[in-house]
Design an enzyme around this catalytic site. Structure first.
Site, PDB file in Angstrom:
ATOM      1  N   GLY A  88       7.500   3.985  -8.356  1.00  0.00           N
ATOM      2  CA  GLY A  88       8.230   2.722  -8.223  1.00  0.00           C
ATOM      3  C   GLY A  88       9.711   2.864  -7.926  1.00  0.00           C
ATOM      4  N   SER A  89      10.109   3.969  -7.274  1.00  0.00           N
ATOM      5  CA  SER A  89      11.540   4.100  -6.975  1.00  0.00           C
ATOM      6  C   SER A  89      11.981   3.084  -5.914  1.00  0.00           C
ATOM      7  CB  SER A  89      11.883   5.530  -6.549  1.00  0.00           C
ATOM      8  OG  SER A  89      11.329   5.840  -5.291  1.00  0.00           O
ATOM      9  N   ASN A  90      11.083   2.704  -5.027  1.00  0.00           N
ATOM     10  CA  ASN A  90      11.431   1.651  -4.051  1.00  0.00           C
ATOM     11  C   ASN A  90      11.542   0.285  -4.729  1.00  0.00           C
ATOM     12  OD1 ASN A  90      11.668   2.577  -1.135  1.00  0.00           O
ATOM     13  ND2 ASN A  90       9.872   3.713  -1.829  1.00  0.00           N
ATOM     14  N   MET A  97      -0.899   2.271  -3.050  1.00  0.00           N
ATOM     15  CA  MET A  97      -1.799   3.201  -2.364  1.00  0.00           C
ATOM     16  C   MET A  97      -3.224   2.668  -2.293  1.00  0.00           C
ATOM     17  SD  MET A  97       0.499   5.252  -1.619  1.00  0.00           S
ATOM     18  CE  MET A  97      -0.251   6.702  -0.911  1.00  0.00           C
ATOM     19  N   ARG A  98      -3.358   1.498  -1.708  1.00  0.00           N
ATOM     20  CA  ARG A  98      -4.691   0.933  -1.574  1.00  0.00           C
ATOM     21  C   ARG A  98      -4.704  -0.003  -0.370  1.00  0.00           C
ATOM     22  NH1 ARG A  98      -9.338  -0.142  -4.722  1.00  0.00           N
ATOM     23  NH2 ARG A  98     -10.160  -2.193  -4.246  1.00  0.00           N
ATOM     24  N   ILE A  99      -5.809   0.028   0.365  1.00  0.00           N
ATOM     25  CA  ILE A  99      -5.913  -0.831   1.548  1.00  0.00           C
ATOM     26  C   ILE A  99      -6.246  -2.252   1.105  1.00  0.00           C
ATOM     27  CG2 ILE A  99      -7.242  -1.223   3.665  1.00  0.00           C
ATOM     28  CD1 ILE A  99      -7.689   1.899   3.632  1.00  0.00           C
ATOM     29  N   HIS A 144       6.832   2.909   4.820  1.00  0.00           N
ATOM     30  CA  HIS A 144       6.010   4.091   5.109  1.00  0.00           C
ATOM     31  C   HIS A 144       6.921   5.278   5.439  1.00  0.00           C
ATOM     32  CE1 HIS A 144       2.538   6.375   6.358  1.00  0.00           C
ATOM     33  NE2 HIS A 144       3.237   6.770   7.408  1.00  0.00           N
ATOM     34  N   ASP A 188      -0.464  -5.682   9.013  1.00  0.00           N
ATOM     35  CA  ASP A 188      -1.576  -6.392   9.667  1.00  0.00           C
ATOM     36  C   ASP A 188      -2.902  -5.802   9.200  1.00  0.00           C
ATOM     37  OD1 ASP A 188      -1.881  -4.061  11.073  1.00  0.00           O
ATOM     38  OD2 ASP A 188      -1.239  -4.874  13.007  1.00  0.00           O
TER      39      ASP A 188
END
Ligand code: GRF
Length: 201
Positions: free
Chosen positions: A11-13, A89-91, A108, A140
């Site tokens: 969670g650094s972002n 980290m999940r679609i 990304h 998208d």
């Protein structure tokens, strides 16, 4: 504008967005909700420390659509308008993407369209790229493929390791993501085809 952040780990972002609000650089951004899909995500501690609402939804126990529906419920309850994927980290399912069409940002760690996917640093090094970087883009239906909002580049040195590359890129991620989010929340971002147009002040 109310923002919902989704994270899976460190969670650094997420922290970079919190800091940018605190320093007055993101006056139009309000973090209304954090959702994590890992109970041990360090992002949870950051949310608690900053009194940000946080929910954990266990993505392992349910289908993709069930997970996404659960997250939509949480985001709606917090009146979220913009979603930020900050190391999530999940679609996401088409259902989720449709619900928040052109309202989801992702960060990304490569210069897209090069090296999409979960191993961007490794892939860039293995390929022998001389430059990499990071990309903030709209999400998208496909992986790491949406319209590009902002990018920053770094040089890849001869003895670069995954660790050193990731550190160099992360420095830029922390600047780029809050900047792009502030633009989004102040309605300065529009789309022409897949071109992102940024309105000047
Ligand atoms: C970052 O490198 C981001 O680009 C990628 O996952 C990592 C998350 O790091 N999508 P953090 O959880 O924000 O520290």
């Amino acid at each position: 504008m109310k923002v919902g952040v989704m994270a899976s780990g460190r969670g650094s972002n997420f922290q970079a967005i919190i800091d940018s609000i605190a320093s007055g650089e993101s006056p139009d951004v309000e973090i209304a909700q954090l959702v994590v899909n890992k109970s041990n995500a360090y992002a949870v501690k950051r949310a608690k420390k900053n009194k940000i609402k946080c929910n954990y939804v266990d993505s392992a126990a349910i289908t993709r659509e069930e997970f996404d529906k659960e997250v939509i419920k949480i985001m709606e309850a917090s009146e979220v308008e913009i979603i930020v994927l900050a190391g999530f980290m999940r679609i996401l399912s088409p259902l989720f993407i449709k619900k928040y069409k052109n309202k989801i940002l992702n960060i990304h760690p490569s210069l897209l369209p090069s090296f999409p996917g979960a191993n961007a640093h490794k892939d860039a090094l293995q390929y022998g790229a001389k430059i990499s970087g990071c990309t903030v883009h709209l999400v998208d239906e496909n992986i790491d493929s949406g319209p590009i909002i902002m990018q920053a580049s770094v040089e890849i040195n001869e003895n670069e390791s995954e660790e050193s590359l990731s550190k160099k890129i992360l420095f830029h991620e922390h600047k780029l993501l809050p900047k792009a989010l502030q633009l989004m929340c102040s309605n300065k971002i529009s789309l022409e085809g897949r071109q992102v147009i940024i309105t000047a002040d």
